[in-house]
Scaffold this active site. Structure first.
Site, PDB file in Angstrom:
ATOM      1  N   HIS A   4       0.846  -1.216   0.000  1.00  0.00           N
ATOM      2  CA  HIS A   4       0.000   0.000   0.000  1.00  0.00           C
ATOM      3  C   HIS A   4       0.870   1.252   0.000  1.00  0.00           C
ATOM      4  CE1 HIS A   4      -3.334  -2.697   1.311  1.00  0.00           C
ATOM      5  NE2 HIS A   4      -2.367  -3.240   2.034  1.00  0.00           N
TER       6      HIS A   4
ATOM      7  N   SER B 160      14.766  21.518 -16.307  1.00  0.00           N
ATOM      8  CA  SER B 160      13.569  22.307 -16.545  1.00  0.00           C
ATOM      9  C   SER B 160      13.990  23.630 -17.169  1.00  0.00           C
ATOM     10  CB  SER B 160      12.848  22.560 -15.221  1.00  0.00           C
ATOM     11  OG  SER B 160      12.078  23.745 -15.305  1.00  0.00           O
TER      12      SER B 160
ATOM     13  N   LYS C 250      15.975  21.531 -11.255  1.00  0.00           N
ATOM     14  CA  LYS C 250      15.244  20.309 -11.588  1.00  0.00           C
ATOM     15  C   LYS C 250      16.099  19.270 -12.278  1.00  0.00           C
ATOM     16  CE  LYS C 250      11.424  19.394 -11.070  1.00  0.00           C
ATOM     17  NZ  LYS C 250      10.186  19.886 -11.690  1.00  0.00           N
TER      18      LYS C 250
ATOM     19  N   GLU D 293       9.381   8.519 -17.187  1.00  0.00           N
ATOM     20  CA  GLU D 293       7.986   8.951 -17.347  1.00  0.00           C
ATOM     21  C   GLU D 293       7.430   8.528 -18.706  1.00  0.00           C
ATOM     22  OE1 GLU D 293       7.333  13.133 -15.407  1.00  0.00           O
ATOM     23  OE2 GLU D 293       9.436  12.907 -15.918  1.00  0.00           O
TER      24      GLU D 293
END
Ligand code: ARG
Length: 460
Positions: free
Chosen positions: A157, A278, A284, A291
Protein backbone atom coordinates in the site's frame (compact mmCIF):
# COMPACT_ATOMS: atom_id res chain seq x y z
CA UNK A 1 -0.96 6.34 -64.62
CA UNK A 2 0.34 3.13 -63.14
CA UNK A 3 -1.59 0.07 -64.35
CA UNK A 4 -3.19 -1.86 -61.48
CA UNK A 5 -2.22 -5.49 -61.01
CA UNK A 6 -5.91 -6.18 -60.45
CA UNK A 7 -7.09 -3.79 -63.19
CA UNK A 8 -8.19 -6.31 -65.86
CA UNK A 9 -11.94 -5.96 -65.34
CA UNK A 10 -11.91 -2.18 -64.76
CA UNK A 11 -12.52 0.52 -67.34
CA UNK A 12 -12.47 3.63 -65.19
CA UNK A 13 -9.50 4.90 -63.17
CA UNK A 14 -9.38 4.79 -59.40
CA UNK A 15 -10.20 8.09 -57.73
CA UNK A 16 -6.89 9.43 -56.37
CA UNK A 17 -8.58 10.00 -53.03
CA UNK A 18 -9.40 6.30 -52.92
CA UNK A 19 -5.79 5.52 -53.67
CA UNK A 20 -4.72 7.68 -50.76
CA UNK A 21 -7.36 6.14 -48.54
CA UNK A 22 -6.57 2.52 -49.34
CA UNK A 23 -2.79 2.59 -49.54
CA UNK A 24 -0.68 0.86 -46.92
CA UNK A 25 2.77 1.47 -48.36
CA UNK A 26 3.22 4.36 -45.94
CA UNK A 27 3.31 1.83 -43.11
CA UNK A 28 3.99 -1.60 -44.61
CA UNK A 29 7.24 -0.78 -46.42
CA UNK A 30 9.01 -2.27 -43.43
CA UNK A 31 7.75 -5.68 -44.58
CA UNK A 32 9.95 -5.50 -47.71
CA UNK A 33 12.62 -7.82 -46.37
CA UNK A 34 10.21 -10.54 -45.23
CA UNK A 35 8.11 -10.12 -48.38
CA UNK A 36 11.14 -10.83 -50.54
CA UNK A 37 12.14 -13.77 -48.40
CA UNK A 38 8.61 -15.19 -48.72
CA UNK A 39 8.49 -14.62 -52.48
CA UNK A 40 11.88 -16.26 -52.94
CA UNK A 41 10.72 -19.37 -51.11
CA UNK A 42 7.49 -19.35 -53.12
CA UNK A 43 9.44 -19.15 -56.40
CA UNK A 44 11.70 -22.05 -55.32
CA UNK A 45 8.65 -24.16 -54.54
CA UNK A 46 7.02 -23.24 -57.89
CA UNK A 47 10.18 -24.46 -59.64
CA UNK A 48 10.21 -27.69 -57.63
CA UNK A 49 6.66 -28.56 -58.65
CA UNK A 50 7.25 -27.55 -62.27
CA UNK A 51 5.26 -24.32 -62.35
CA UNK A 52 8.47 -22.36 -63.09
CA UNK A 53 11.59 -23.52 -64.93
CA UNK A 54 14.85 -23.45 -63.00
CA UNK A 55 16.02 -20.52 -65.13
CA UNK A 56 12.85 -18.57 -64.46
CA UNK A 57 13.21 -19.26 -60.76
CA UNK A 58 16.84 -18.15 -60.82
CA UNK A 59 15.96 -14.91 -62.62
CA UNK A 60 13.16 -14.19 -60.16
CA UNK A 61 15.29 -14.86 -57.08
CA UNK A 62 18.21 -12.77 -58.32
CA UNK A 63 15.97 -9.87 -59.26
CA UNK A 64 14.07 -10.04 -55.97
CA UNK A 65 17.38 -9.84 -54.12
CA UNK A 66 18.37 -6.83 -56.22
CA UNK A 67 15.06 -5.10 -55.47
CA UNK A 68 15.56 -5.90 -51.81
CA UNK A 69 18.97 -4.23 -51.81
CA UNK A 70 17.55 -1.13 -53.48
CA UNK A 71 14.80 -0.86 -50.92
CA UNK A 72 17.21 -1.39 -48.04
CA UNK A 73 19.52 1.33 -49.29
CA UNK A 74 16.76 3.83 -50.04
CA UNK A 75 17.16 3.68 -53.82
CA UNK A 76 13.65 2.45 -54.49
CA UNK A 77 10.74 4.73 -55.26
CA UNK A 78 7.42 4.14 -53.49
CA UNK A 79 4.17 5.39 -55.06
CA UNK A 80 0.78 5.26 -53.43
CA UNK A 81 -0.87 4.07 -56.67
CA UNK A 82 0.89 0.75 -56.04
CA UNK A 83 -0.98 0.38 -52.75
CA UNK A 84 1.27 -1.79 -50.68
CA UNK A 85 4.70 -3.36 -50.39
CA UNK A 86 3.59 -6.56 -52.14
CA UNK A 87 2.49 -4.67 -55.28
CA UNK A 88 5.62 -2.55 -55.29
CA UNK A 89 7.92 -5.51 -55.29
CA UNK A 90 5.90 -7.49 -57.79
CA UNK A 91 5.57 -4.63 -60.22
CA UNK A 92 9.30 -3.89 -60.00
CA UNK A 93 9.93 -7.55 -60.76
CA UNK A 94 7.61 -7.43 -63.77
CA UNK A 95 9.20 -4.18 -64.98
CA UNK A 96 12.58 -5.94 -64.96
CA UNK A 97 11.66 -9.47 -66.06
CA UNK A 98 8.46 -9.06 -68.10
CA UNK A 99 6.54 -12.34 -68.47
CA UNK A 100 8.81 -14.23 -66.09
CA UNK A 101 8.01 -11.71 -63.39
CA UNK A 102 4.32 -12.14 -64.19
CA UNK A 103 4.56 -15.78 -63.06
CA UNK A 104 5.66 -15.19 -59.46
CA UNK A 105 2.18 -14.68 -58.08
CA UNK A 106 1.07 -18.11 -59.38
CA UNK A 107 -0.97 -20.00 -56.77
CA UNK A 108 -0.70 -17.14 -54.34
CA UNK A 109 -2.86 -14.21 -53.27
CA UNK A 110 -1.93 -11.11 -51.35
CA UNK A 111 -4.11 -12.57 -48.65
CA UNK A 112 -1.80 -15.45 -47.85
CA UNK A 113 1.19 -13.31 -48.81
CA UNK A 114 0.47 -10.61 -46.23
CA UNK A 115 -0.34 -13.24 -43.60
CA UNK A 116 3.01 -14.86 -44.35
CA UNK A 117 4.92 -11.58 -44.19
CA UNK A 118 3.36 -10.72 -40.86
CA UNK A 119 4.22 -14.10 -39.39
CA UNK A 120 7.81 -13.80 -40.52
CA UNK A 121 7.95 -10.26 -39.16
CA UNK A 122 6.41 -11.14 -35.79
CA UNK A 123 8.71 -14.14 -35.48
CA UNK A 124 11.69 -11.80 -35.67
CA UNK A 125 10.07 -9.22 -33.46
CA UNK A 126 9.64 -11.90 -30.78
CA UNK A 127 13.32 -12.79 -30.99
CA UNK A 128 14.31 -9.14 -30.70
CA UNK A 129 12.04 -8.39 -27.73
CA UNK A 130 13.21 -11.57 -26.03
CA UNK A 131 16.82 -10.51 -26.48
CA UNK A 132 16.13 -7.02 -25.16
CA UNK A 133 14.29 -8.43 -22.14
CA UNK A 134 17.32 -10.61 -21.48
CA UNK A 135 19.57 -7.54 -21.55
CA UNK A 136 17.32 -5.76 -19.09
CA UNK A 137 17.33 -8.73 -16.74
CA UNK A 138 21.10 -8.86 -17.06
CA UNK A 139 21.35 -5.20 -16.06
CA UNK A 140 19.40 -5.88 -12.86
CA UNK A 141 21.41 -9.01 -12.09
CA UNK A 142 24.72 -7.28 -12.79
CA UNK A 143 23.94 -4.76 -10.03
CA UNK A 144 23.24 -7.59 -7.63
CA UNK A 145 26.71 -8.27 -6.29
CA UNK A 146 27.45 -4.72 -5.20
CA UNK A 147 23.94 -3.94 -3.94
CA UNK A 148 23.64 -7.00 -1.68
CA UNK A 149 24.53 -5.02 1.44
CA UNK A 150 21.82 -2.42 0.94
CA UNK A 151 18.63 -2.86 2.96
CA UNK A 152 15.57 -0.88 1.91
CA UNK A 153 12.03 -0.70 3.21
CA UNK A 154 9.67 -3.04 1.41
CA UNK A 155 6.21 -1.54 0.95
CA UNK A 156 2.64 -2.64 0.76
CA UNK A 157 0.00 0.00 0.00
CA UNK A 158 3.08 2.20 -0.45
CA UNK A 159 3.43 2.17 3.36
CA UNK A 160 6.60 0.92 5.00
CA UNK A 161 6.17 -2.78 5.70
CA UNK A 162 9.24 -5.00 6.17
CA UNK A 163 12.91 -4.48 5.32
CA UNK A 164 14.44 -6.37 2.39
CA UNK A 165 17.74 -6.47 0.58
CA UNK A 166 17.38 -4.05 -2.35
CA UNK A 167 18.45 -6.82 -4.73
CA UNK A 168 15.15 -8.50 -3.88
CA UNK A 169 13.53 -5.65 -5.80
CA UNK A 170 15.89 -6.08 -8.75
CA UNK A 171 15.17 -9.80 -8.94
CA UNK A 172 11.43 -9.25 -8.60
CA UNK A 173 11.57 -7.34 -11.89
CA UNK A 174 13.66 -10.15 -13.39
CA UNK A 175 10.92 -12.64 -12.53
CA UNK A 176 8.29 -10.51 -14.23
CA UNK A 177 10.38 -10.11 -17.37
CA UNK A 178 11.10 -13.84 -17.31
CA UNK A 179 7.38 -14.56 -17.46
CA UNK A 180 7.15 -12.12 -20.36
CA UNK A 181 9.86 -14.06 -22.16
CA UNK A 182 8.07 -17.33 -21.51
CA UNK A 183 4.81 -15.90 -22.82
CA UNK A 184 6.60 -14.76 -25.98
CA UNK A 185 8.15 -18.19 -26.44
CA UNK A 186 4.71 -19.73 -26.17
CA UNK A 187 3.24 -17.17 -28.57
CA UNK A 188 5.94 -18.11 -31.07
CA UNK A 189 4.49 -21.62 -31.34
CA UNK A 190 1.33 -20.18 -32.86
CA UNK A 191 3.16 -17.58 -34.94
CA UNK A 192 5.49 -20.10 -36.51
CA UNK A 193 2.92 -21.76 -38.78
CA UNK A 194 2.96 -21.20 -42.52
CA UNK A 195 -0.15 -19.71 -44.12
CA UNK A 196 1.37 -19.70 -47.61
CA UNK A 197 -0.65 -21.63 -50.17
CA UNK A 198 -3.99 -20.74 -48.60
CA UNK A 199 -4.07 -18.45 -51.64
CA UNK A 200 -7.06 -16.10 -51.62
CA UNK A 201 -9.17 -18.16 -49.20
CA UNK A 202 -9.72 -21.61 -50.67
CA UNK A 203 -6.35 -22.95 -51.76
CA UNK A 204 -5.63 -23.67 -55.42
CA UNK A 205 -6.11 -26.20 -58.20
CA UNK A 206 -2.40 -25.95 -59.02
CA UNK A 207 0.01 -28.63 -57.74
CA UNK A 208 1.79 -26.59 -55.06
CA UNK A 209 3.76 -28.05 -52.15
CA UNK A 210 2.90 -26.06 -49.07
CA UNK A 211 5.18 -28.06 -46.81
CA UNK A 212 8.09 -27.17 -49.05
CA UNK A 213 7.66 -23.40 -48.57
CA UNK A 214 6.99 -23.92 -44.87
CA UNK A 215 10.28 -25.78 -44.56
CA UNK A 216 12.24 -23.28 -46.67
CA UNK A 217 11.03 -20.48 -44.42
CA UNK A 218 11.73 -22.29 -41.17
CA UNK A 219 8.11 -22.75 -40.09
CA UNK A 220 7.39 -25.66 -37.81
CA UNK A 221 3.98 -26.41 -39.33
CA UNK A 222 1.72 -25.70 -42.28
CA UNK A 223 -1.71 -24.26 -41.45
CA UNK A 224 -4.49 -26.80 -41.96
CA UNK A 225 -7.40 -24.61 -43.06
CA UNK A 226 -7.09 -22.02 -45.82
CA UNK A 227 -10.18 -20.08 -44.73
CA UNK A 228 -8.97 -19.87 -41.17
CA UNK A 229 -5.39 -18.94 -41.83
CA UNK A 230 -6.09 -16.21 -44.36
CA UNK A 231 -8.33 -14.46 -41.83
CA UNK A 232 -6.31 -15.31 -38.74
CA UNK A 233 -4.70 -12.47 -36.86
CA UNK A 234 -4.79 -14.18 -33.47
CA UNK A 235 -1.02 -14.34 -33.53
CA UNK A 236 -0.78 -10.57 -33.93
CA UNK A 237 -3.20 -9.99 -31.07
CA UNK A 238 -1.39 -12.52 -28.92
CA UNK A 239 1.98 -10.93 -29.60
CA UNK A 240 0.65 -7.44 -28.89
CA UNK A 241 -0.95 -8.75 -25.69
CA UNK A 242 2.44 -10.10 -24.64
CA UNK A 243 3.87 -6.67 -25.44
CA UNK A 244 1.17 -5.04 -23.33
CA UNK A 245 2.28 -7.05 -20.32
CA UNK A 246 5.89 -6.12 -20.98
CA UNK A 247 4.81 -2.48 -21.23
CA UNK A 248 2.86 -2.71 -18.00
CA UNK A 249 5.83 -4.24 -16.20
CA UNK A 250 8.09 -1.52 -17.57
CA UNK A 251 5.59 1.14 -16.59
CA UNK A 252 5.25 -0.10 -13.02
CA UNK A 253 9.04 -0.31 -12.69
CA UNK A 254 9.36 3.22 -14.09
CA UNK A 255 6.76 4.48 -11.63
CA UNK A 256 8.59 2.89 -8.72
CA UNK A 257 11.89 4.39 -9.75
CA UNK A 258 10.31 7.79 -10.36
CA UNK A 259 9.16 7.66 -6.74
CA UNK A 260 12.54 6.45 -5.56
CA UNK A 261 14.17 9.42 -7.31
CA UNK A 262 12.05 12.02 -5.52
CA UNK A 263 13.40 14.10 -2.66
CA UNK A 264 10.71 12.45 -0.54
CA UNK A 265 12.17 8.97 -1.09
CA UNK A 266 15.68 9.84 -2.20
CA UNK A 267 16.73 6.22 -2.76
CA UNK A 268 18.10 6.56 -6.27
CA UNK A 269 19.88 9.06 -8.47
CA UNK A 270 19.55 8.62 -12.20
CA UNK A 271 22.51 9.12 -14.51
CA UNK A 272 22.63 12.59 -16.15
CA UNK A 273 22.27 11.06 -19.60
CA UNK A 274 18.78 9.83 -18.70
CA UNK A 275 17.33 12.89 -16.99
CA UNK A 276 16.44 16.34 -18.27
CA UNK A 277 16.34 19.77 -16.73
CA UNK A 278 13.57 22.31 -16.55
CA UNK A 279 13.48 25.44 -18.71
CA UNK A 280 12.43 27.55 -15.74
CA UNK A 281 13.47 25.77 -12.53
CA UNK A 282 17.25 25.48 -12.46
CA UNK A 283 17.44 22.82 -9.77
CA UNK A 284 15.24 20.31 -11.59
CA UNK A 285 16.38 16.87 -12.57
CA UNK A 286 13.41 15.24 -14.22
CA UNK A 287 13.08 11.51 -14.89
CA UNK A 288 11.55 12.09 -18.34
CA UNK A 289 12.76 8.83 -19.80
CA UNK A 290 11.12 6.84 -17.02
CA UNK A 291 7.99 8.95 -17.35
CA UNK A 292 7.81 8.23 -21.07
CA UNK A 293 8.38 4.53 -20.47
CA UNK A 294 5.37 4.73 -18.16
CA UNK A 295 3.48 6.86 -20.69
CA UNK A 296 4.17 4.70 -23.72
CA UNK A 297 2.45 1.75 -22.09
CA UNK A 298 -0.83 3.55 -22.90
CA UNK A 299 -0.44 3.05 -26.62
CA UNK A 300 0.56 -0.58 -26.23
CA UNK A 301 -2.45 -1.31 -24.04
CA UNK A 302 -4.63 0.58 -26.53
CA UNK A 303 -3.24 -1.50 -29.40
CA UNK A 304 -4.65 -4.66 -27.84
CA UNK A 305 -8.18 -3.31 -27.86
CA UNK A 306 -7.68 -1.71 -31.27
CA UNK A 307 -6.86 -5.15 -32.70
CA UNK A 308 -9.63 -6.97 -30.88
CA UNK A 309 -12.20 -4.47 -32.08
CA UNK A 310 -10.74 -4.68 -35.59
CA UNK A 311 -11.42 -8.40 -35.92
CA UNK A 312 -14.49 -8.87 -33.77
CA UNK A 313 -17.09 -8.59 -36.53
CA UNK A 314 -15.22 -9.91 -39.54
CA UNK A 315 -16.72 -12.69 -41.62
CA UNK A 316 -14.29 -15.25 -43.04
CA UNK A 317 -11.87 -14.86 -44.72
CA UNK A 318 -9.74 -11.84 -45.74
CA UNK A 319 -11.35 -8.43 -45.37
CA UNK A 320 -9.56 -5.19 -46.11
CA UNK A 321 -10.07 -4.11 -42.51
CA UNK A 322 -7.17 -6.41 -41.72
CA UNK A 323 -4.78 -3.98 -43.38
CA UNK A 324 -5.17 -1.85 -40.23
CA UNK A 325 -3.63 -4.60 -38.08
CA UNK A 326 -0.20 -3.35 -39.00
CA UNK A 327 -0.82 0.13 -37.61
CA UNK A 328 -1.46 -1.22 -34.12
CA UNK A 329 1.17 -3.94 -34.34
CA UNK A 330 4.03 -1.71 -35.44
CA UNK A 331 3.14 1.07 -33.06
CA UNK A 332 3.06 -1.28 -30.07
CA UNK A 333 6.22 -3.08 -31.12
CA UNK A 334 8.17 0.13 -31.76
CA UNK A 335 7.09 1.58 -28.43
CA UNK A 336 8.13 -1.46 -26.40
CA UNK A 337 11.39 -1.92 -28.29
CA UNK A 338 12.27 1.76 -27.76
CA UNK A 339 11.64 1.45 -24.01
CA UNK A 340 13.66 -1.73 -23.79
CA UNK A 341 16.56 -0.18 -25.68
CA UNK A 342 16.93 2.49 -23.00
CA UNK A 343 15.98 0.64 -19.84
CA UNK A 344 19.19 -1.40 -19.25
CA UNK A 345 21.38 1.70 -19.25
CA UNK A 346 19.12 3.36 -16.70
CA UNK A 347 19.25 0.28 -14.49
CA UNK A 348 23.02 0.08 -14.80
CA UNK A 349 23.58 3.78 -14.22
CA UNK A 350 21.24 4.52 -11.32
CA UNK A 351 23.11 5.22 -8.09
CA UNK A 352 21.69 3.93 -4.81
CA UNK A 353 21.68 6.72 -2.22
CA UNK A 354 22.86 4.38 0.51
CA UNK A 355 23.34 7.03 3.19
CA UNK A 356 19.96 8.58 2.71
CA UNK A 357 18.34 5.18 2.73
CA UNK A 358 20.21 4.15 5.89
CA UNK A 359 19.47 7.41 7.68
CA UNK A 360 15.73 6.83 7.59
CA UNK A 361 15.70 3.05 7.64
CA UNK A 362 14.65 2.87 11.28
CA UNK A 363 11.53 4.91 10.61
CA UNK A 364 8.21 3.19 10.08
CA UNK A 365 8.67 0.18 12.40
CA UNK A 366 10.03 -2.12 9.71
CA UNK A 367 10.98 -4.55 12.52
CA UNK A 368 7.47 -4.88 13.98
CA UNK A 369 6.72 -8.11 12.11
CA UNK A 370 10.11 -9.53 13.11
CA UNK A 371 9.24 -8.85 16.76
CA UNK A 372 5.89 -10.53 16.34
CA UNK A 373 7.55 -13.59 14.80
CA UNK A 374 10.03 -13.60 17.70
CA UNK A 375 7.06 -13.78 20.07
CA UNK A 376 5.64 -16.68 18.08
CA UNK A 377 8.97 -18.48 18.48
CA UNK A 378 8.69 -17.81 22.22
CA UNK A 379 5.34 -19.61 22.25
CA UNK A 380 2.92 -16.68 21.98
CA UNK A 381 -0.09 -17.33 19.68
CA UNK A 382 0.19 -15.24 16.50
CA UNK A 383 -2.89 -13.09 17.09
CA UNK A 384 -1.78 -12.30 20.65
CA UNK A 385 1.71 -11.48 19.41
CA UNK A 386 0.19 -9.13 16.82
CA UNK A 387 -1.71 -7.33 19.59
CA UNK A 388 1.29 -7.08 21.90
CA UNK A 389 3.50 -5.61 19.18
CA UNK A 390 0.69 -3.26 18.13
CA UNK A 391 0.58 -1.88 21.67
CA UNK A 392 4.37 -1.51 21.76
CA UNK A 393 4.30 0.35 18.42
CA UNK A 394 1.62 2.71 19.82
CA UNK A 395 3.75 3.30 22.90
CA UNK A 396 6.82 4.09 20.76
CA UNK A 397 4.81 6.38 18.49
CA UNK A 398 3.56 8.35 21.47
CA UNK A 399 7.09 8.75 22.83
CA UNK A 400 8.80 9.10 19.41
CA UNK A 401 10.98 6.08 20.05
CA UNK A 402 11.83 2.92 18.15
CA UNK A 403 11.17 -0.67 19.18
CA UNK A 404 14.92 -1.30 19.50
CA UNK A 405 15.17 1.62 21.93
CA UNK A 406 12.76 0.06 24.44
CA UNK A 407 14.42 -1.47 27.48
CA UNK A 408 14.14 -5.16 28.24
CA UNK A 409 12.02 -4.21 31.25
CA UNK A 410 9.60 -2.24 29.09
CA UNK A 411 9.42 -5.08 26.58
CA UNK A 412 8.86 -7.65 29.31
CA UNK A 413 6.10 -5.49 30.76
CA UNK A 414 4.29 -6.04 27.45
CA UNK A 415 5.10 -9.77 27.36
CA UNK A 416 7.00 -11.66 30.05
CA UNK A 417 8.17 -14.28 27.51
CA UNK A 418 10.50 -11.71 25.94
CA UNK A 419 14.18 -12.37 26.73
CA UNK A 420 17.43 -10.52 26.00
CA UNK A 421 17.77 -12.31 22.64
CA UNK A 422 14.95 -10.07 21.36
CA UNK A 423 17.49 -7.41 20.46
CA UNK A 424 18.88 -9.74 17.79
CA UNK A 425 15.72 -9.26 15.72
CA UNK A 426 15.07 -5.57 16.44
CA UNK A 427 16.24 -2.86 14.07
CA UNK A 428 15.70 -3.00 10.31
CA UNK A 429 18.96 -4.74 9.51
CA UNK A 430 18.32 -7.51 12.05
CA UNK A 431 14.73 -7.82 10.89
CA UNK A 432 15.90 -8.26 7.29
CA UNK A 433 18.51 -10.82 8.35
CA UNK A 434 15.79 -12.76 10.18
CA UNK A 435 13.93 -13.37 6.91
CA UNK A 436 15.03 -16.85 5.89
CA UNK A 437 12.14 -18.53 4.10
CA UNK A 438 12.51 -19.66 0.50
CA UNK A 439 12.05 -16.72 -1.86
CA UNK A 440 12.13 -14.17 0.96
CA UNK A 441 13.89 -10.80 0.99
CA UNK A 442 16.54 -11.66 3.60
CA UNK A 443 20.24 -11.58 2.67
CA UNK A 444 20.80 -15.36 2.55
CA UNK A 445 17.70 -16.08 0.47
CA UNK A 446 18.41 -13.18 -1.87
CA UNK A 447 22.03 -14.26 -2.36
CA UNK A 448 20.74 -17.65 -3.37
CA UNK A 449 18.28 -16.14 -5.83
CA UNK A 450 21.02 -13.93 -7.22
CA UNK A 451 23.33 -16.90 -7.78
CA UNK A 452 20.50 -18.63 -9.60
CA UNK A 453 19.98 -15.60 -11.88
CA UNK A 454 23.70 -15.16 -12.49
CA UNK A 455 23.94 -18.76 -13.60
CA UNK A 456 20.79 -18.52 -15.69
CA UNK A 457 21.94 -15.39 -17.51
CA UNK A 458 25.61 -16.40 -17.40
CA UNK A 459 26.68 -13.30 -15.50
CA UNK A 460 29.69 -13.11 -13.20
N1 ARG B 1 -2.18 -4.28 -48.07
C1 ARG B 1 -3.06 -5.36 -47.80
C2 ARG B 1 -3.09 -5.65 -46.29
O1 ARG B 1 -2.23 -5.20 -45.65
C3 ARG B 1 -2.59 -6.60 -48.50
C4 ARG B 1 -3.66 -7.60 -48.78
C5 ARG B 1 -4.60 -7.05 -49.79
N2 ARG B 1 -5.51 -8.07 -50.27
C6 ARG B 1 -6.54 -7.78 -50.99
N3 ARG B 1 -7.27 -8.77 -51.36
N4 ARG B 1 -6.81 -6.56 -51.38
O2 ARG B 1 -3.97 -6.30 -45.78
Amino acid sequence: MTAKAWGGRFEGQTDPRVERFTESISFDARLAEVDIRGSTAHARMLAQVGLLTDDECQAICTTLAEIGREIATGQFEFKIELEDIHMHIESALIARLGDIGRKLHTARSRNDQVALDLRLYVREAIARIDGLLGELQAAFVARGGSDLDCIVPGYTHLQRAQPVVVVHYWLAYCEKFQRDRERLADCLKRVNISPLGAAALAGTSLPIDRNCTAKLLGFSETAANSLDVSSDRDFVIEFVSCLALVAVHLSAWAEEWILWCTTEFGYLKLPDAYTTGSSIMPQKRNPDVLELIRGKSARVIAAVSQLLVLVKGLPLAYNRDLQEDKVALFDAYDAVAACLELAPAIVAGAALQRERIARRLEEGFLDATALMEYLIRQGVPMRSGHEIVGRLVALCEAQQRRLAELSLVELQAACPLIAAGVFDVLGARNAAAALVSLGSGGPAAVSKQLAHWQARLKIE
